[in-house]
Design a protein around this motif. Sequence first.
Motif, PDB file in Angstrom:
ATOM      1  N   UNK A  40       0.746  -1.063  -0.123  1.00 19.11           N
ATOM      2  CA  UNK A  40       0.072   0.099   0.005  1.00 19.11           C
ATOM      3  C   UNK A  40       1.023   1.240   0.087  1.00 19.11           C
ATOM      4  N   UNK A  66       9.329 -12.615  -5.477  1.00 12.54           N
ATOM      5  CA  UNK A  66      10.641 -13.410  -4.989  1.00 12.54           C
ATOM      6  C   UNK A  66      10.270 -13.812  -3.226  1.00 12.54           C
ATOM      7  N   UNK A  93      14.252  -6.470 -13.096  1.00 11.36           N
ATOM      8  CA  UNK A  93      14.188  -6.771 -11.935  1.00 11.36           C
ATOM      9  C   UNK A  93      15.263  -5.879 -11.152  1.00 11.36           C
ATOM     10  N   UNK A  94      16.343  -5.680 -11.711  1.00 11.59           N
ATOM     11  CA  UNK A  94      17.541  -5.008 -11.066  1.00 11.59           C
ATOM     12  C   UNK A  94      16.895  -3.300 -10.785  1.00 11.59           C
ATOM     13  N   UNK A  95      16.425  -2.823 -11.698  1.00 10.69           N
ATOM     14  CA  UNK A  95      15.657  -1.722 -11.953  1.00 10.69           C
ATOM     15  C   UNK A  95      14.627  -1.570 -10.715  1.00 10.69           C
ATOM     16  N   UNK A 144      14.578  -3.268  -7.901  1.00  9.68           N
ATOM     17  CA  UNK A 144      14.862  -3.356  -6.726  1.00  9.68           C
ATOM     18  C   UNK A 144      15.604  -2.291  -6.455  1.00  9.68           C
ATOM     19  N   UNK A 145      16.079  -1.628  -7.306  1.00 14.34           N
ATOM     20  CA  UNK A 145      16.806  -0.030  -7.083  1.00 14.34           C
ATOM     21  C   UNK A 145      15.905   0.958  -6.745  1.00 14.34           C
ATOM     22  N   UNK A 164      12.979   0.296  -5.212  1.00  8.94           N
ATOM     23  CA  UNK A 164      12.177  -0.146  -4.028  1.00  8.94           C
ATOM     24  C   UNK A 164      13.233   0.655  -3.014  1.00  8.94           C
ATOM     25  N   UNK A 165      14.516   0.767  -3.207  1.00  7.33           N
ATOM     26  CA  UNK A 165      15.237   1.468  -2.161  1.00  7.33           C
ATOM     27  C   UNK A 165      15.376   2.986  -2.173  1.00  7.33           C
ATOM     28  N   UNK A 166      14.833   3.445  -3.464  1.00  7.20           N
ATOM     29  CA  UNK A 166      15.120   5.092  -3.603  1.00  7.20           C
ATOM     30  C   UNK A 166      13.482   5.395  -3.281  1.00  7.20           C
ATOM     31  N   UNK A 181      10.910   3.731  -1.974  1.00  9.71           N
ATOM     32  CA  UNK A 181      10.201   2.931  -1.005  1.00  9.71           C
ATOM     33  C   UNK A 181      10.288   3.387   0.366  1.00  9.71           C
ATOM     34  N   UNK A 182       9.401   3.171   1.186  1.00  9.60           N
ATOM     35  CA  UNK A 182       9.377   3.503   2.329  1.00  9.60           C
ATOM     36  C   UNK A 182       9.440   4.804   2.816  1.00  9.60           C
TER      37      UNK A 182
END
Lengths: 274, 314
Positions: free
Chosen positions: A150, A200, A262-264, A266-267, A269-271, A273-274
């Motif tokens: 969400x 995953x 996939x790599x993009x 994940x990248x 999600x760190x930028x 995300x949250x």
Amino acid sequence: MTHRKQILLHAVLTLGGLLMLFPFIWMLLTSFKGVGQMINDPLAWLPVPWRPRNYPDVLAEVPLGQAYWNSMYIAAVTVAATLFTGAMAAYAFARIPFRGSGPLFGLFLATQMVPAQVTVVPLYIMLAELQLIDSHLALILPAIANPFAVFLLRQFIRAVPVELEDAARIDGAGRWTIFWRIILPNIRPGLWTLGIIVFLASWNSYFFPLVFLNTPDLFTIPLLLDSFHSQRGGVDYGLTAALSAMTVVPMLIAFLIGQRKILNSMASSGLGGR
Amino acid sequence: MSAVAEAPARERSRPVERVREPRWRRRDRWWGAVFLAPQLLGLLVFLVGPLGFAVVLSFMRWDGLGDATWVGLENFRTQLTDPYFGRAVWNTVKIGLITVPGGLVLALLLALALHGVRGRTAYRVIYFLPVVTSSVAVSVIWQMILGGGTDGILNGTVQELFGVTLPSWLEDPTWVVPAIAVVTVWSSLGLNVVIFLAGLATIPPSLLEAARIDGAGPWQLLRSVILPMLSPTVFFTLVVSVISSFQAFDLIYVLVNPDHNEGAQTIVYKVYQQGFREFQFGLSSAAALILLLLTLAVTAVQFKAQKRFVHYES
């Protein structure tokens, strides 16, 4: 950067890369070794002779195809349901004003901190009460409730221009049409990111299947590998390695094909995300 | 009310929607509930409800079959005075203390090295491979490598080549935590590298150029430009790494089998052992809540500390 520096960097990175690859290479080599070699010459790096029979042998012993199917459809259902309901809730928080929106969103954020281990015993008791223990629903249902989904999708929806929605509204579109025809297509990158993360997590999940499943035919891939490993692993490395290879290699190939996406994901999600 | 926040959007559509606006708003409240319902229901049933249930259970003695007895704080007292549980807390913290800083520094160095190098896609892919591999498979493979005595390929080869006997990593209580840490870092490194690389890509090249023209060396560039610009990303990965290191189970459980090695028993292992082996649901829930409190405390400290080192652009 100077030429010599570049070469030095490549040397270090290649060495590191080999360290990253070594366990996979070791797994593949071991998967072709027979029990005899394990006992007589445990330190040989290469299989002598090569024993491809490990693969059919282990397949005859465990229901790997069944486990593949189990893992695959559990992950697919979890991803589809999480993306759909997650996007709905995210849209409500991002664009529909309603009373209590703020505090409710705070609740969603706060529950992200709760470790899965805190809820596992109560969940077990609840699911046992509902006769859902030793069923795949026990893995799917709790996984769909995903506050992170969400939160992540809300970030993406907030980036969609309000003007697009207004235009649709003027054309007579209702909330559902706007969500389906405007919002979802415009947050496709977010849906990909979340889809990959959820897939995953479900595919590799071990703790919940370990606690909730008993029947071998219901096992997911990690659980199947673990149960074979704990029964036979210490005895015949070759078979265990062959089974590991069969669980790992298809995923690695899928990753290599879709690596850019996939790599993009994940990248981001760190930028974002949250 | 929160409708005020949407005012600009509404103003724009007013000329057309003026008459129907109240109906929109009425219907909107309904739609808000509809859109929220599935996730909210799931949250209440599968997260909030069980959390409340766990708190109640932690004050009870119950094996799941007979009657539950209210025992107040006894479960917490039992855990906190049990040397085995104390050991598990210490192991949990120790694993975090090695894997988090070690993993982040290594990932940062790798990302910095990869940032300026040609052909980084290939490296990125290779370093990321363990992240997509299931932790069970990872543990099975590493067990073969680190395995006990001279059976494992690492110890056996070192013995053969140099005549040196290495400790049996997975059985020796003093070496099992470092062994777990190495495998954990190996398996999660790629994720942090990819996230750091994305962070590095957001630093405007002009900023680095300006600093260089001002005479900044590589070290100064790192300290005064790159690290401050990267600090929100570092903070994010720090918080996530700490939380996931406290909750690590799969890798430890399969790699080491803590049943036979108390050096590898963590809080999460206690939750599992007491809950699903011994069916002491109260004790297990108390252990889980102690883990939650530890996580909250450490995260709160991190958020307090971030004001001092995290730089957000205004």
